[in-house]
Design a protein around this motif. Structure first.
Motif, PDB file in Angstrom:
ATOM      1  N   ALA A   1       0.830  -1.209   0.000  1.00 13.75           N
ATOM      2  CA  ALA A   1       0.000   0.000   0.000  1.00 13.75           C
ATOM      3  C   ALA A   1       0.863   1.257   0.000  1.00 13.75           C
ATOM      4  N   GLY A   2       1.940   1.209  -0.775  1.00 13.46           N
ATOM      5  CA  GLY A   2       2.807   2.388  -0.880  1.00 13.46           C
ATOM      6  C   GLY A   2       2.278   3.339  -1.934  1.00 13.46           C
ATOM      7  N   THR A   3       3.189   4.171  -2.443  1.00 10.14           N
ATOM      8  CA  THR A   3       2.802   5.163  -3.455  1.00 10.14           C
ATOM      9  C   THR A   3       1.995   4.510  -4.568  1.00 10.14           C
ATOM     10  N   MET A   4       2.526   3.439  -5.131  1.00  9.01           N
ATOM     11  CA  MET A   4       1.882   2.850  -6.295  1.00  9.01           C
ATOM     12  C   MET A   4       0.690   1.973  -5.918  1.00  9.01           C
ATOM     13  N   GLY A   5       0.898   1.067  -4.969  1.00  6.72           N
ATOM     14  CA  GLY A   5      -0.160   0.116  -4.633  1.00  6.72           C
ATOM     15  C   GLY A   5      -1.438   0.821  -4.199  1.00  6.72           C
TER      16      GLY A   5
ATOM     17  N   LEU B   1      -3.697  -4.966   0.848  1.00  9.62           N
ATOM     18  CA  LEU B   1      -2.956  -5.614   1.951  1.00  9.62           C
ATOM     19  C   LEU B   1      -1.548  -5.053   2.064  1.00  9.62           C
ATOM     20  N   ASP B   2      -1.040  -5.021   3.284  1.00  5.45           N
ATOM     21  CA  ASP B   2       0.367  -4.632   3.477  1.00  5.45           C
ATOM     22  C   ASP B   2       0.894  -5.386   4.694  1.00  5.45           C
ATOM     23  N   ILE B   3       2.161  -5.139   5.024  1.00  2.00           N
ATOM     24  CA  ILE B   3       2.764  -5.840   6.161  1.00  2.00           C
ATOM     25  C   ILE B   3       2.171  -5.334   7.482  1.00  2.00           C
TER      26      ILE B   3
ATOM     27  N   GLU C   1       0.800  -7.189  -7.307  1.00  2.00           N
ATOM     28  CA  GLU C   1       1.860  -7.028  -6.295  1.00  2.00           C
ATOM     29  C   GLU C   1       2.564  -5.706  -6.543  1.00  2.00           C
ATOM     30  N   ALA C   2       2.585  -4.855  -5.508  1.00  3.40           N
ATOM     31  CA  ALA C   2       3.249  -3.543  -5.635  1.00  3.40           C
ATOM     32  C   ALA C   2       4.061  -3.269  -4.373  1.00  3.40           C
ATOM     33  N   ILE C   3       4.806  -4.287  -3.908  1.00  2.00           N
ATOM     34  CA  ILE C   3       5.646  -4.087  -2.719  1.00  2.00           C
ATOM     35  C   ILE C   3       7.001  -3.539  -3.156  1.00  2.00           C
ATOM     36  N   ILE C   4       7.865  -3.281  -2.178  1.00  2.00           N
ATOM     37  CA  ILE C   4       9.139  -2.636  -2.509  1.00  2.00           C
ATOM     38  C   ILE C   4       9.923  -3.461  -3.536  1.00  2.00           C
ATOM     39  N   GLU C   5      10.780  -2.758  -4.254  1.00  2.00           N
ATOM     40  CA  GLU C   5      11.472  -3.363  -5.388  1.00  2.00           C
ATOM     41  C   GLU C   5      12.615  -4.260  -4.901  1.00  2.00           C
ATOM     42  N   ARG C   6      12.258  -5.440  -4.340  1.00  2.00           N
ATOM     43  CA  ARG C   6      13.306  -6.387  -3.911  1.00  2.00           C
ATOM     44  C   ARG C   6      12.909  -7.776  -4.351  1.00  2.00           C
TER      45      ARG C   6
ATOM     46  N   LEU D   1      12.009 -10.462  -1.623  1.00  2.00           N
ATOM     47  CA  LEU D   1      10.715 -10.264  -0.966  1.00  2.00           C
ATOM     48  C   LEU D   1       9.566 -10.608  -1.906  1.00  2.00           C
ATOM     49  N   LYS D   2       9.730 -10.236  -3.162  1.00  2.00           N
ATOM     50  CA  LYS D   2       8.662 -10.530  -4.135  1.00  2.00           C
ATOM     51  C   LYS D   2       8.548 -12.046  -4.308  1.00  2.00           C
ATOM     52  N   GLN D   3       9.701 -12.710  -4.433  1.00  2.00           N
ATOM     53  CA  GLN D   3       9.661 -14.165  -4.618  1.00  2.00           C
ATOM     54  C   GLN D   3       9.023 -14.864  -3.417  1.00  2.00           C
TER      55      GLN D   3
ATOM     56  N   SER E   1       2.980  -8.260 -11.323  1.00  2.00           N
ATOM     57  CA  SER E   1       3.893  -7.436 -10.550  1.00  2.00           C
ATOM     58  C   SER E   1       3.947  -6.050 -11.162  1.00  2.00           C
ATOM     59  N   ASN E   2       4.054  -5.044 -10.294  1.00  2.00           N
ATOM     60  CA  ASN E   2       4.212  -3.675 -10.772  1.00  2.00           C
ATOM     61  C   ASN E   2       5.690  -3.296 -10.853  1.00  2.00           C
ATOM     62  N   THR E   3       6.564  -4.280 -10.845  1.00  2.00           N
ATOM     63  CA  THR E   3       8.000  -3.990 -10.843  1.00  2.00           C
ATOM     64  C   THR E   3       8.409  -3.031 -11.960  1.00  2.00           C
ATOM     65  N   SER E   4       9.374  -2.170 -11.656  1.00  2.00           N
ATOM     66  CA  SER E   4       9.879  -1.271 -12.698  1.00  2.00           C
ATOM     67  C   SER E   4      11.078  -1.877 -13.408  1.00  2.00           C
ATOM     68  N   THR E   5      11.758  -2.821 -12.745  1.00  2.00           N
ATOM     69  CA  THR E   5      13.073  -3.206 -13.264  1.00  2.00           C
ATOM     70  C   THR E   5      13.364  -4.702 -13.293  1.00  2.00           C
TER      71      THR E   5
ATOM     72  N   THR F   1       2.431  -5.877 -14.864  1.00  2.00           N
ATOM     73  CA  THR F   1       1.607  -4.723 -15.243  1.00  2.00           C
ATOM     74  C   THR F   1       2.263  -3.503 -14.619  1.00  2.00           C
ATOM     75  N   HIS F   2       2.853  -2.690 -15.427  1.00  2.00           N
ATOM     76  CA  HIS F   2       3.648  -1.563 -14.936  1.00  2.00           C
ATOM     77  C   HIS F   2       2.863  -0.260 -15.075  1.00  2.00           C
ATOM     78  N   PHE F   3       2.328   0.200 -13.939  1.00  2.00           N
ATOM     79  CA  PHE F   3       1.568   1.454 -13.900  1.00  2.00           C
ATOM     80  C   PHE F   3       2.526   2.630 -13.743  1.00  2.00           C
ATOM     81  N   PHE F   4       2.035   3.822 -14.038  1.00  2.00           N
ATOM     82  CA  PHE F   4       2.834   5.033 -13.862  1.00  2.00           C
ATOM     83  C   PHE F   4       2.226   5.890 -12.761  1.00  2.00           C
TER      84      PHE F   4
HETATM   85  P1  NAD Z   1       6.683   2.203  -1.680  1.00  2.00           P
HETATM   86  O1  NAD Z   1       7.941   2.133  -0.949  1.00  2.00           O
HETATM   87  O2  NAD Z   1       5.937   3.486  -1.710  1.00  2.00           O
HETATM   88  O3  NAD Z   1       5.685   1.098  -1.141  1.00  2.00           O
HETATM   89  C1  NAD Z   1       6.048  -0.233  -0.955  1.00  2.00           C
HETATM   90  C2  NAD Z   1       5.074  -0.899  -0.017  1.00  2.00           C
HETATM   91  O4  NAD Z   1       5.482  -2.236   0.131  1.00  2.00           O
HETATM   92  C3  NAD Z   1       5.032  -0.281   1.375  1.00  2.00           C
HETATM   93  O5  NAD Z   1       3.702   0.007   1.731  1.00  2.00           O
HETATM   94  C4  NAD Z   1       5.623  -1.363   2.269  1.00  2.00           C
HETATM   95  O6  NAD Z   1       5.021  -1.414   3.556  1.00  2.00           O
HETATM   96  C5  NAD Z   1       5.336  -2.594   1.488  1.00  2.00           C
HETATM   97  N1  NAD Z   1       6.274  -3.651   1.840  1.00  2.00           N
HETATM   98  C6  NAD Z   1       7.526  -3.532   2.232  1.00  2.00           C
HETATM   99  N2  NAD Z   1       8.078  -4.742   2.469  1.00  2.00           N
HETATM  100  C7  NAD Z   1       7.152  -5.644   2.212  1.00  2.00           C
HETATM  101  C8  NAD Z   1       7.100  -7.049   2.263  1.00  2.00           C
HETATM  102  N3  NAD Z   1       8.138  -7.738   2.632  1.00  2.00           N
HETATM  103  N4  NAD Z   1       5.981  -7.631   1.900  1.00  2.00           N
HETATM  104  C9  NAD Z   1       4.912  -6.924   1.534  1.00  2.00           C
HETATM  105  N5  NAD Z   1       4.895  -5.578   1.486  1.00  2.00           N
HETATM  106  C10 NAD Z   1       6.003  -4.945   1.813  1.00  2.00           C
HETATM  107  O7  NAD Z   1       7.004   1.713  -3.168  1.00  2.00           O
HETATM  108  P2  NAD Z   1       6.320   2.110  -4.539  1.00  2.00           P
HETATM  109  O8  NAD Z   1       6.972   3.305  -5.089  1.00  2.00           O
HETATM  110  O9  NAD Z   1       4.870   2.097  -4.365  1.00  2.00           O
HETATM  111  O10 NAD Z   1       6.771   0.892  -5.463  1.00  2.00           O
HETATM  112  C11 NAD Z   1       6.130  -0.361  -5.418  1.00  2.00           C
HETATM  113  C12 NAD Z   1       6.485  -1.134  -6.664  1.00  2.00           C
HETATM  114  O11 NAD Z   1       6.071  -0.405  -7.820  1.00  2.00           O
HETATM  115  C13 NAD Z   1       7.958  -1.393  -6.845  1.00  2.00           C
HETATM  116  O12 NAD Z   1       8.123  -2.629  -7.455  1.00  2.00           O
HETATM  117  C14 NAD Z   1       8.381  -0.269  -7.797  1.00  2.00           C
HETATM  118  O13 NAD Z   1       9.511  -0.597  -8.540  1.00  2.00           O
HETATM  119  C15 NAD Z   1       7.183  -0.169  -8.677  1.00  2.00           C
HETATM  120  N6  NAD Z   1       6.930   1.118  -9.360  1.00  2.00           N
HETATM  121  C16 NAD Z   1       7.109   2.311  -8.727  1.00  2.00           C
HETATM  122  C17 NAD Z   1       6.814   3.491  -9.392  1.00  2.00           C
HETATM  123  C18 NAD Z   1       6.945   4.839  -8.717  1.00  2.00           C
HETATM  124  O14 NAD Z   1       6.901   5.860  -9.409  1.00  2.00           O
HETATM  125  N7  NAD Z   1       7.087   4.908  -7.409  1.00  2.00           N
HETATM  126  C19 NAD Z   1       6.325   3.470 -10.705  1.00  2.00           C
HETATM  127  C20 NAD Z   1       6.132   2.235 -11.306  1.00  2.00           C
HETATM  128  C21 NAD Z   1       6.440   1.071 -10.638  1.00  2.00           C
END
Ligand code: NAD
Length: 774
Positions: free
Chosen positions: A13-17, A34-36, A92-97, A100-102, A120-124, A145-148
């Motif tokens: 539930a970060g910026t993107m999710g 959902l989030d942690i 899935e839009a959790i942090i870019e690791r 953790l995603k796996q 996955s919303n992964t960027s990379t 699915t890569h949103f902006f």
């Molecule tokens: P963010 O840091 O704002 O949010 C990430 C969320 O993931 C947080 O709410 C965090 O609590 C949660 N999280 C952390 N560890 C976790 C875990 N182990 N399990 C489940 N949830 C966990 O990140 P974001 O910018 O929203 O990016 C999310 C994804 O979207 C990444 O893969 C990123 O590469 C991709 N993305 C980001 C952008 C952007 O502009 N920010 C654009 C396109 C894609």
């Protein structure tokens, strides 16, 4: 119609999710977020809950309506992951690791239903890495699915399938993203950064380097690299400030880690001590203490400053002199400038366009995907290949060759041919096979742009045109600057009515400008005011009233299809339609008081009529009038089509289209549905409260004045508006006709235009785009 996806789960539930979840809710689809678990505190759902609370207050708004907020169900990954069994798509839009995603996918695999899409919303991260260790069934249901950012407003969605991804599932998700979420889906291949960020990051890197090497100021770089190239006026440094300077090294790192050796991007990566220092000092752009630009408030005022790229010190912002006229419009003239402006433009364009050309077919199947991605992902007006066409493909290749630089094979293949051509009214693009292929729009997409390319207008003057959009439906288009409305628009409406009556079944009012219409042409109005051409002004008002009523009572259905701003007279024409099919991003309002006027083209009566007839409006003359007064006297503008419904600009049965490209087809279908047995509406008869009803309305304005929230002239405006909306001096028992209301409206309008305070408001609006509070 995307019915196959009835509920979605977003994890992270970060910026993107959170933003993606909001957009799903905006589409009227329930979503589980959902989030942690939180680090501390009793509420285990706090992370997702706080994200929703934050988004509910975000500006620009993430949610389109309060109802949408209620569609988001929050939870946490420890207690509620099993609920994904009720979802058709998990994003899935959790942090870019990767680890953790796996780990998360392993848990999902154990409980998911077969056929539930997981993306996955992964960027990379490449797709095959993401699904390492998962079984075949998981791989079949998996995609990227890569949103902006922000997900509500950015139209691009890059979709990547793997070799095992089920084609029907990918099509189902894409269709839902298109129709329900309003996204333009671009298929990308599984290469680093996909399409938009790959080109975009390279572009910013090249441009920053070139500005520094050539000794340009940030203002100069943004001037040259902005508007003349069809890039938003933030240009390069302004854009980096907007997205966050701290993102630059992150993007660079992720691309250098994943791009194949020899990619030209590596040549652009170099130490940038100034950027490192800025990040260390918290100068991360607009979200930080400042960026390449900042507002200096130290002296009590607000001074715009820019950073000196050589010394790193802030100085007053200095707008560079304008570029020679031709260079502002013509890319070939721009790159031919003999000074450093020309050198900068050529360095940036030659590298970026060459880079983009080399990405087909490696990262995208065709040039259309690259152009669409850059237009919608970076808000470029033209995609890279459209820019090459403007520059001349042959000319670009020749200069590259003359400078001993490589010419991308696709550019070579084009030779002197353009990447896009129009033949028989149809636009076609150059494929990697060297042949032209027609650009085929998805089913259900009808663009006026295509109609205009393939046919001649039925009617046309300087401000409007009428087109045949097929199946017996005509389309009235505004064509003036900002789609402003004037006497020519009204004249064309008067010609339109008999023509549609004799040859068509229905009419839609629609255009493809960024804004449907910002209202009456104020420039013309000011001219008339300054020469005291009262007769002309009154003619325009009466003519507009008559033309809009002619549409309303025409013997065929009229559907208005606004998108973007529909203000003042642009809102009023919609209020006269039998039905509205609005784009979800419609910003409607009767904003006339901002320029010292009241709605003069029938908007007062139409709004009251809509409110009176809306289910739920309390009976009696006062409630509808009070509501209309509140909306008009505060110049309230809806922040979405859903909000326009709440304000009664839209009726309950009016339609909302999420995807901008589907608006015309939807409006046309709505109009055709009204054709069988169509009869124009009966003229309303108003029961209005009269003089007695004015007291509470003007009293409310006086209260605002006492609190310093309204000016003396706001009080005068309130009085005029109250006079019209309450039906003038009619008694409560009298019926006020539509014509009487129009007369009242016109008289009040004409009283106001003669007031110098109105003239001052109009002047200020024209000069600054903001209302004057006199
Ligand atoms: P963010 O840091 O704002 O949010 C990430 C969320 O993931 C947080 O709410 C965090 O609590 C949660 N999280 C952390 N560890 C976790 C875990 N182990 N399990 C489940 N949830 C966990 O990140 P974001 O910018 O929203 O990016 C999310 C994804 O979207 C990444 O893969 C990123 O590469 C991709 N993305 C980001 C952008 C952007 O502009 N920010 C654009 C396109 C894609």
């Amino acid at each position: 119609m995307g019915e196959t996806i009835r509920k979605v789960c977003v994890i992270g539930a970060g910026t993107m999710g959170a933003g993606i979840a909001a957009q799903i809710a905006n589409a009227g689809v329930p979503v589980l977020l959902l989030d942690i678990l939180p680090k501390d505190g009793a509420d285990r759902d706090a992370v997702a809950k706080n994200a929703v609370a934050r988004l509910a207050k975000a500006q620009p708004a993430a949610f389109m309506s309060p109802a949408a907020i209620k569609l988001v169900e929050t939870g946490n990954l420890e207690d509620h992951l099993d609920r994904i069994a009720t979802c058709d798509w998990v994003i899935e839009a959790i942090i870019e690791r990767l680890d953790l995603k796996q780990a998360l996918y392993a848990r999902i695999e154990a409980i998911k239903r077969p056929g539930t899409a997981i993306s996955s919303n992964t960027s990379t991260i490449p797709l095959d890495r993401l699904i390492e260790g998962r079984g075949e069934a998981f791989a079949r249901d998996f995609l990227i699915t890569h949103f902006f950012n922000p997900p509500r407003y950015m139209r691009l969605l890059e979709v990547v399938g793997g070799p095992a991804t089920d084609a029907a599932l990918l099509a189902r998700v894409s269709d839902f993203a298109d129709r329900a979420l309003g996204k333009t889906v671009v298929r990308a291949k599984d290469t680093p950064g996909f399409i938009a960020n790959r080109v975009g990051t390279y572009w910013l890197s090249v441009a920053v380097n070139a500005a520094m090497d050539l000794g340009l100021t940030v203002e100069e770089a943004d001037q040259i690299g902005g508007k003349p190239m069809g890039v938003p006026k933030t240009g390069i440094f302004g854009l980096i400030d907007l997205v966050g300077i701290d993102l630059m090294p992150l993007l660079a790192r992720s691309l250098t880690e994943t791009l194949p050796k020899g990619d030209p991007y590596f040549d652009t990566v170099r130490p940038l001590p100034l950027v490192d220092r800025m990040i260390a000092e918290g100068l991360t752009g607009r979200k930080g203490k400042g960026g390449f630009y900042r507002l200096d408030r130290s002296g009590g005022g607000k001074v715009k400053q820019a950073i000196d790229l050589a010394s790193g010190a802030y100085r007053a912002e200095a707008r560079p002199p304008r570029l020679p006229g031709a260079a502002e419009r013509d890319l070939a003239a721009l790159v031919a400038l003999p000074d450093k402006a020309g050198a900068f433009a050529w360095t940036v364009l030659s590298q970026v366009l060459g880079y983009a050309a080399a990405l087909v077919p490696e990262a995208a199947a065709d040039i259309v995907a690259v152009d669409t991605a850059m237009r919608l992902g970076y808000n470029w007006k033209f995609g890279p290949f459209e820019l090459i066409d403007r520059l001349g493909p042959g000319r670009l290749a020749a200069r590259l060759r003359a400078e001993g630089r490589p010419v991308p094979p696709l550019l070579d293949l084009a030779g002197d041919r353009p990447f896009y051509r129009v033949a028989d009214g149809e636009r076609a693009y150059l494929g990697v096979d060297g042949a032209y292929h027609p650009i085929v729009r998805p089913e259900g997409v009808l663009l006026l742009e295509d109609v205009k390319r393939a046919s001649a207008p039925l009617l046309k003057n300087g401000s409007a045109a009428l087109w045949d959009v097929g199946d017996g439906v005509a389309c009235l288009e505004f064509t003036g600057k900002m789609n402003a409305l004037d006497g020519d628009v009204m004249a064309l409406i008067n010609q339109t009515v008999p023509l549609v009556q004799s040859r068509f079944k229905a009419l839609v009012v629609y255009n493809e400008g960024s804004n449907f219409s910002a209202g009456a042409n104020l420039g013309l109005a000011l001219f008339a005011l300054n020469i005291a051409a009262w007769g002309e002004i009154e003619k325009l008002i009466a003519g507009g009233q008559q033309a809009y009523k002619a549409l309303k009572y025409a013997p065929f259905p009229v559907v208005a299809a606004p998108a973007g701003m529909a203000l003042g007279g642009g809102c009023e024409i919609c209020l006269h339609a039998d039905a509205i099919q609005a784009h979800a991003e419609t910003y409607m309002g009767l904003v006339e008081v901002g320029v010292g006027l009241i709605p003069g083209w029938g908007g007062c009566g139409e709004l009251i009529d809509r409110i009176v007839k809306a289910p739920g409006t309390p009976k009696g003359p006062m409630p509808a009038v009070a509501k209309a007064f509140e909306t008009i006297s505060t110049a309230t503008v809806s922040k979405s089509a859903a909000e326009a419904k709440a304000l009664h600009f839209l009726r309950r049965d009016d339609g909302i289209t999420m995807n901008r490209d589907r608006l015309l087809a939807d409006a046309k279908a709505k109009a055709l549905a009204l054709v069988p047995g169509y009869a124009p509406p009966p003229a309303p008869e108003f029961r209005l409260p009269g003089a007695g009803g004015r007291v509470p309305l003007t009293g409310a304005v006086r209260d605002f004045q006492k609190k310093g929230l309204a000016t003396a002239y706001d009080g005068v405006m309130g009085g005029e508006l109250a006079l019209v909306l309450t039906g003038g001096d009619a008694d409560l028992v009298d019926v006020v006709t539509e014509q009487q209301l129009l007369t009242l409206e016109r008289a009040a309008f004409m009283r106001r235009v003669r007031d110098p305070r109105t003239i001052a408001r109009v002047e200020t609006m024209l000069e600054t785009g903001k209302p004057l509070r006199n």
